[in-house]
Every structure is written in structure tokens, then in C-alpha cells.
Design a protein around this motif. Structure first.
Motif, PDB file in Angstrom:
ATOM      1  N   UNK A 168       0.829  -1.204   0.000  1.00 34.91           N
ATOM      2  CA  UNK A 168       0.000   0.000   0.000  1.00 34.91           C
ATOM      3  C   UNK A 168       0.863   1.254   0.000  1.00 34.91           C
ATOM      4  N   UNK A 169       0.475   2.253  -0.777  1.00 36.22           N
ATOM      5  CA  UNK A 169       1.139   3.547  -0.741  1.00 36.22           C
ATOM      6  C   UNK A 169       2.334   3.694  -1.651  1.00 36.22           C
ATOM      7  N   UNK A 170       2.407   2.893  -2.722  1.00 40.08           N
ATOM      8  CA  UNK A 170       3.549   2.954  -3.626  1.00 40.08           C
ATOM      9  C   UNK A 170       3.210   3.720  -4.897  1.00 40.08           C
ATOM     10  N   UNK A 171       4.189   4.479  -5.400  1.00 41.54           N
ATOM     11  CA  UNK A 171       3.943   5.303  -6.582  1.00 41.54           C
ATOM     12  C   UNK A 171       4.745   4.876  -7.798  1.00 41.54           C
ATOM     13  N   UNK A 200      14.232   8.306  -6.683  1.00 39.88           N
ATOM     14  CA  UNK A 200      14.047   7.432  -7.846  1.00 39.88           C
ATOM     15  C   UNK A 200      12.912   6.431  -7.671  1.00 39.88           C
ATOM     16  N   UNK A 201      12.780   5.866  -6.468  1.00 38.55           N
ATOM     17  CA  UNK A 201      11.791   4.807  -6.234  1.00 38.55           C
ATOM     18  C   UNK A 201      10.486   5.367  -5.679  1.00 38.55           C
ATOM     19  N   UNK A 202      10.560   6.423  -4.870  1.00 33.69           N
ATOM     20  CA  UNK A 202       9.344   7.099  -4.436  1.00 33.69           C
ATOM     21  C   UNK A 202       8.817   6.722  -3.074  1.00 33.69           C
ATOM     22  N   UNK A 203       9.437   5.743  -2.410  1.00 32.48           N
ATOM     23  CA  UNK A 203       8.986   5.368  -1.064  1.00 32.48           C
ATOM     24  C   UNK A 203      10.092   4.606  -0.352  1.00 32.48           C
ATOM     25  N   UNK A 252       6.434   4.517   3.325  1.00 30.75           N
ATOM     26  CA  UNK A 252       6.313   5.849   3.918  1.00 30.75           C
ATOM     27  C   UNK A 252       7.088   6.852   3.070  1.00 30.75           C
ATOM     28  N   UNK A 253       6.708   8.114   3.204  1.00 32.40           N
ATOM     29  CA  UNK A 253       7.440   9.187   2.539  1.00 32.40           C
ATOM     30  C   UNK A 253       8.036  10.108   3.602  1.00 32.40           C
ATOM     31  N   UNK A 254       8.974   9.551   4.332  1.00 33.20           N
ATOM     32  CA  UNK A 254       9.701  10.297   5.353  1.00 33.20           C
ATOM     33  C   UNK A 254      11.134   9.781   5.339  1.00 33.20           C
ATOM     34  N   UNK A 255      12.121  10.680   5.439  1.00 31.55           N
ATOM     35  CA  UNK A 255      13.517  10.279   5.352  1.00 31.55           C
ATOM     36  C   UNK A 255      14.346  11.055   6.369  1.00 31.55           C
ATOM     37  N   UNK A 256      15.285  10.357   7.003  1.00 34.31           N
ATOM     38  CA  UNK A 256      16.219  10.992   7.928  1.00 34.31           C
ATOM     39  C   UNK A 256      17.409  11.487   7.104  1.00 34.31           C
ATOM     40  N   UNK A 257      17.638  12.804   7.093  1.00 36.18           N
ATOM     41  CA  UNK A 257      18.698  13.386   6.271  1.00 36.18           C
ATOM     42  C   UNK A 257      20.003  13.600   7.020  1.00 36.18           C
ATOM     43  N   UNK A 258      20.105  13.097   8.232  1.00 32.76           N
ATOM     44  CA  UNK A 258      21.284  13.177   9.096  1.00 32.76           C
ATOM     45  C   UNK A 258      21.482  14.584   9.647  1.00 32.76           C
ATOM     46  N   UNK A 259      21.711  15.581   8.787  1.00 26.03           N
ATOM     47  CA  UNK A 259      21.885  16.959   9.228  1.00 26.03           C
ATOM     48  C   UNK A 259      21.018  17.903   8.417  1.00 26.03           C
ATOM     49  N   UNK A 260      20.829  19.109   8.942  1.00 30.16           N
ATOM     50  CA  UNK A 260      19.972  20.082   8.265  1.00 30.16           C
ATOM     51  C   UNK A 260      20.499  20.460   6.894  1.00 30.16           C
ATOM     52  N   UNK A 261      21.814  20.353   6.687  1.00 27.70           N
ATOM     53  CA  UNK A 261      22.412  20.737   5.412  1.00 27.70           C
ATOM     54  C   UNK A 261      21.930  19.864   4.256  1.00 27.70           C
ATOM     55  N   UNK A 286      18.791  18.467   4.101  1.00 34.41           N
ATOM     56  CA  UNK A 286      17.337  18.497   3.940  1.00 34.41           C
ATOM     57  C   UNK A 286      16.932  19.030   2.574  1.00 34.41           C
ATOM     58  N   UNK A 287      17.705  19.959   2.044  1.00 35.63           N
ATOM     59  CA  UNK A 287      17.364  20.569   0.750  1.00 35.63           C
ATOM     60  C   UNK A 287      17.558  19.617  -0.419  1.00 35.63           C
ATOM     61  N   UNK A 288      18.138  18.430  -0.164  1.00 43.56           N
ATOM     62  CA  UNK A 288      18.326  17.437  -1.230  1.00 43.56           C
ATOM     63  C   UNK A 288      17.195  16.422  -1.273  1.00 43.56           C
ATOM     64  N   UNK A 289      16.416  16.322  -0.219  1.00 45.83           N
ATOM     65  CA  UNK A 289      15.336  15.329  -0.163  1.00 45.83           C
ATOM     66  C   UNK A 289      14.218  15.709  -1.132  1.00 45.83           C
ATOM     67  N   UNK A 290      13.445  14.715  -1.607  1.00 46.58           N
ATOM     68  CA  UNK A 290      12.309  15.024  -2.491  1.00 46.58           C
ATOM     69  C   UNK A 290      11.332  15.977  -1.826  1.00 46.58           C
ATOM     70  N   UNK A 291      10.715  16.823  -2.621  1.00 44.97           N
ATOM     71  CA  UNK A 291       9.801  17.833  -2.089  1.00 44.97           C
ATOM     72  C   UNK A 291       8.610  17.221  -1.361  1.00 44.97           C
ATOM     73  N   UNK A 292       8.166  16.046  -1.823  1.00 48.30           N
ATOM     74  CA  UNK A 292       6.975  15.449  -1.218  1.00 48.30           C
ATOM     75  C   UNK A 292       7.298  14.540  -0.036  1.00 48.30           C
ATOM     76  N   UNK A 293       8.543  14.550   0.436  1.00 47.80           N
ATOM     77  CA  UNK A 293       8.954  13.758   1.600  1.00 47.80           C
ATOM     78  C   UNK A 293       9.049  14.638   2.840  1.00 47.80           C
ATOM     79  N   UNK A 294       8.614  14.096   3.966  1.00 47.18           N
ATOM     80  CA  UNK A 294       8.862  14.732   5.251  1.00 47.18           C
ATOM     81  C   UNK A 294      10.291  14.402   5.660  1.00 47.18           C
ATOM     82  N   UNK A 295      11.018  15.372   6.203  1.00 50.23           N
ATOM     83  CA  UNK A 295      12.410  15.137   6.593  1.00 50.23           C
ATOM     84  C   UNK A 295      12.586  15.215   8.107  1.00 50.23           C
ATOM     85  N   UNK A 296      13.514  14.400   8.597  1.00 51.04           N
ATOM     86  CA  UNK A 296      13.909  14.382  10.008  1.00 51.04           C
ATOM     87  C   UNK A 296      15.425  14.467  10.018  1.00 51.04           C
ATOM     88  N   UNK A 297      16.003  15.178  10.963  1.00 51.39           N
ATOM     89  CA  UNK A 297      17.467  15.237  11.024  1.00 51.39           C
ATOM     90  C   UNK A 297      17.935  15.419  12.465  1.00 51.39           C
TER      91      UNK A 297
END
Length: 321
Positions: free
Chosen positions: A115-118, A246-249, A271-280, A282-293
Motif C-alpha cells: 500500500x502507498x507505492x507510486x 528514484x523509487x518514491x517510497x 512511507x514518505x519520510x527520510x532521515x537526512x542526518x543533518x539540516x544541510x 534536507x534541501x536534497x530530499x524530495x519535495x513530497x517527503x517529510x524530513x527528520x534530522x
């Protein structure tokens, strides 16, 4: 584990390997009351500039951590997942993967896992993870043995536990779990000495290990270590940010952990949420993903831990010499 701020060297774009189309009639895409997504990979939804920036960062960190080592693109990994599932279908007498797709015949477990794949690649990754979880763990090393027998990619998430709790690439091992599986296979091959119980000796060079992290630095260091230990087919994975593009989830278990708990058949979900490690980053993550760092303190602690581990490893290596 990554340098304090992203670099932007002038480097040529990441070269992508051409892959064959992911034919939806060949693989399991069971989604209740819905048809499989039409695209093999996600096209442009995450932001082209962000994706190009992430690709440049990956090349930079890869060359710093393990210069000369081979990379494993997301497209390559999906192709290897496809081959793994094909081998399983052949062994089962040519299963019709799509038989009953879109109906209520599939199990709740399968419906939840898909469920939830694009993209079709995302669905294939979910099915790959489901197959890995079903491997009989009669002894340590069972999951890894199943991957080796069908030529699947051995994905190893080298990030911290806190990062893995947010999301992971489906079907991946944590670093500790991978080491336990390797130790189990090594011990088993040493104990099986009689003709009746003899098995092929465990050969690290036959394992196609793909470590990954956020953007390629920590996993690159892991590749370098693995090659020293005899895992000569180790390749550096592009990381969770480029996988998301590339994969979307990504996936997370219902309990909130990136991987299912030991000894359970817990099903992971998209899910569409990704841990980006640091705030620097976050600007590389997909726009439709929630980010955590991490905040700066946790990032510093994580960096210190990595440097300490590297120092211990270098000292041990020198003593052996």
C-alpha cells in the motif's frame, strides 16, 4: 559521519546504467481495488534540482570514502531484486504473480506491504522485503543464505538506530544483523564436516554486499572495510535520499522501527519520510517527503562515534601487520 557541510564540486553527472523495463505481468503487485503504477521509477515529482544535487554529493562522498570502488545505482539494485523474485518464481513452478491482483484474494499481510507505492520499482522492493522476511530462520545466517541461493542484493544499512527507526530501504539488514548472519554462516560451514551434512563453505567473495547510508560517505567507509575482509563484490549504495527520489517510497514497520523485530513476521509499510542526518542535506530530499534530522549536538555525537570506530579499526589493522 558526513563532513560538516555539503560540497558542490564540479563533477560530471552520475552515469546511470540502462535497465530493462519492469514488466508488471512478471511480478507481484497486489493492491486491493487498484492497478499497479504505470511508471517503473518516479519521474520528477521530487524536484530535479534536488536530485541532481544529491547525485553530485554522492559522487563526492564516494570518492572521498572509497576511491576506485564500484557503485550500485538504485536502478541496478532494483534489477537485482527483479532477478531474485524471478528465481523464486521459477523454483515454485512459474507462479503467475499478478493472478488475483486487484481483488480480495491476497492476504492482509501482502495488501499492507504494497500500500502507498507510486512506482513499480517501489512495489517490487516491497515484495522483495516480504520474501526476505519469509526466509526460514532455522539457524543463524538463514536470511543471508536465502539471498545467496537466489542471487539477491545484500543491502546493509550502516546508519545509526535512530535514523533507521525513521525509514529504511525495504529488505535491508542493519549492520549488526548482517554481522550476525555472516557469523552464523561462517560457523555453520566450519561445523558441517561429514559428507551427509556438508555444505558449500562460506565464501565472502560471493556475497554481493551493498552498504548504504544517507548520501554515501559512511557506506563508502564500510565498503573499504568489507573489501579488506574478503567481500570483494562490495559496492557503495547511493543512499536513502537518492532511493527516495528514484523509487518514491521507503519503508518502516508498523511498530515504528525500520526493520521487523527479531523472530517476528512484522510487515513493513511504505512511507514518505527520510532521515537526512543533518539540516544541510534536507534541501536534497524530495519535495513530497517529510524530513527528520539530527540537531547539532546529536550530529557531533554521531561523528565522534564514527571517528572513534575508525581509529580502533586502524589500530587493530596496524597490530596485525
Amino acid at each position: 559521519p558526513n563532513p560538516p557541510s555539503p560540497s558542490t564540486p564540479s563533477m560530471r553527472p552520475l552515469e546511470r546504467t540502462k535497465t530493462s523495463a519492469l514488466n508488471p505481468t512478471e511480478f507481484p503487485f497486489p493492491m486491493r481495488g487498484a492497478s499497479p503504477p504505470s511508471g517503473d521509477f518516479v519521474e520528477g515529482d521530487g524536484g530535479l534540482d534536488r536530485r541532481k544535487k544529491a547525485e553530485t554529493e554522492f559522487l563526492s562522498y564516494h570518492q572521498r570514502a572509497c576511491p576506485g570502488a564500484e557503485t550500485a545505482s538504485t536502478e541496478d539494485i532494483v534489477e537485482e531484486m527483479k532477478a531474485f523474485l524471478s528465481a523464486g518464481a521459477a523454483a515454485e513452478g512459474g507462479v503467475q504473480w499478478l493472478q488475483g491482483a486487484g481483488t480480495n484474494d491476497e492476504s492482509e499481510e501482502t495488501a499492507e506491504a504494497t500500500r502507498g507505492h507510486s512506482s513499480r520499482a517501489s512495489l517490487m522492493a516491497a515484495r522483495f522485503a516480504q520474501e526476505i522476511q519469509k526466509e526460514k530462520k532455522q539457524s543463524p545466517g538463514g536470511k543471508l543464505r536465502g539471498l545467496l541461493s537466489r542471487g539477491g542484493p545484500v543491502l546493509v544499512d550502516v546508519r545509526d538506530e535512530e535514523e533507521r527507526r525513521v525509514s529504511v530501504i525495504p529488505g535491508s539488514f542493519s549492520k549488526d544483523e548482517f554481522e550476525r548472519e555472516v557469523a552464523g554462516l561462517t560457523e555453520e560451514s566450519q561445523l558441517k564436516t561429514t559428507t551427509e551434512d556438508a555444505k558449500e563453505p562460506f565464501d565472502p567473495s560471493a556475497v554481493r554486499v551493498v552498504p548504504y547510508c544517507t548520501i554515501g560517505y559512511r557506506s563508502g567507509l564500510c565498503v573499504r572495510d568489507l573489501k579488506v575482509r574478503g567481500f570483494t563484490q562490495s559496492r557503495n549504495g547511493e543512499g536513502v535520499i537518492l532511493w527516495a527520489h528514484k523509487v518514491g517510497a521507503l519503508s518502516v514497520s508498523p511498530g515504528g522501527s525500520g526493520t521487523a523485530k527479531e523472530g517476528t513476521e512484522e510487515t513493513s509499510v511504505a512511507v514518505k519520510v527520510v532521515h537526512t542526518y543533518g539540516a544541510a542535506w534536507e534541501s536534497m530530499a524530495p519535495k513530497d517527503f517529510k524530513t527528520v534530522c539530527y540537531d547539532k549536538r546529536k550530529q557531533a555525537v554521531s561523528m565522534f562515534r564514527l571517528l572513534f570506530d575508525r581509529a580502533c579499526w586502524c589500530c587493530c589493522k596496524r597490530r596485525k601487520k
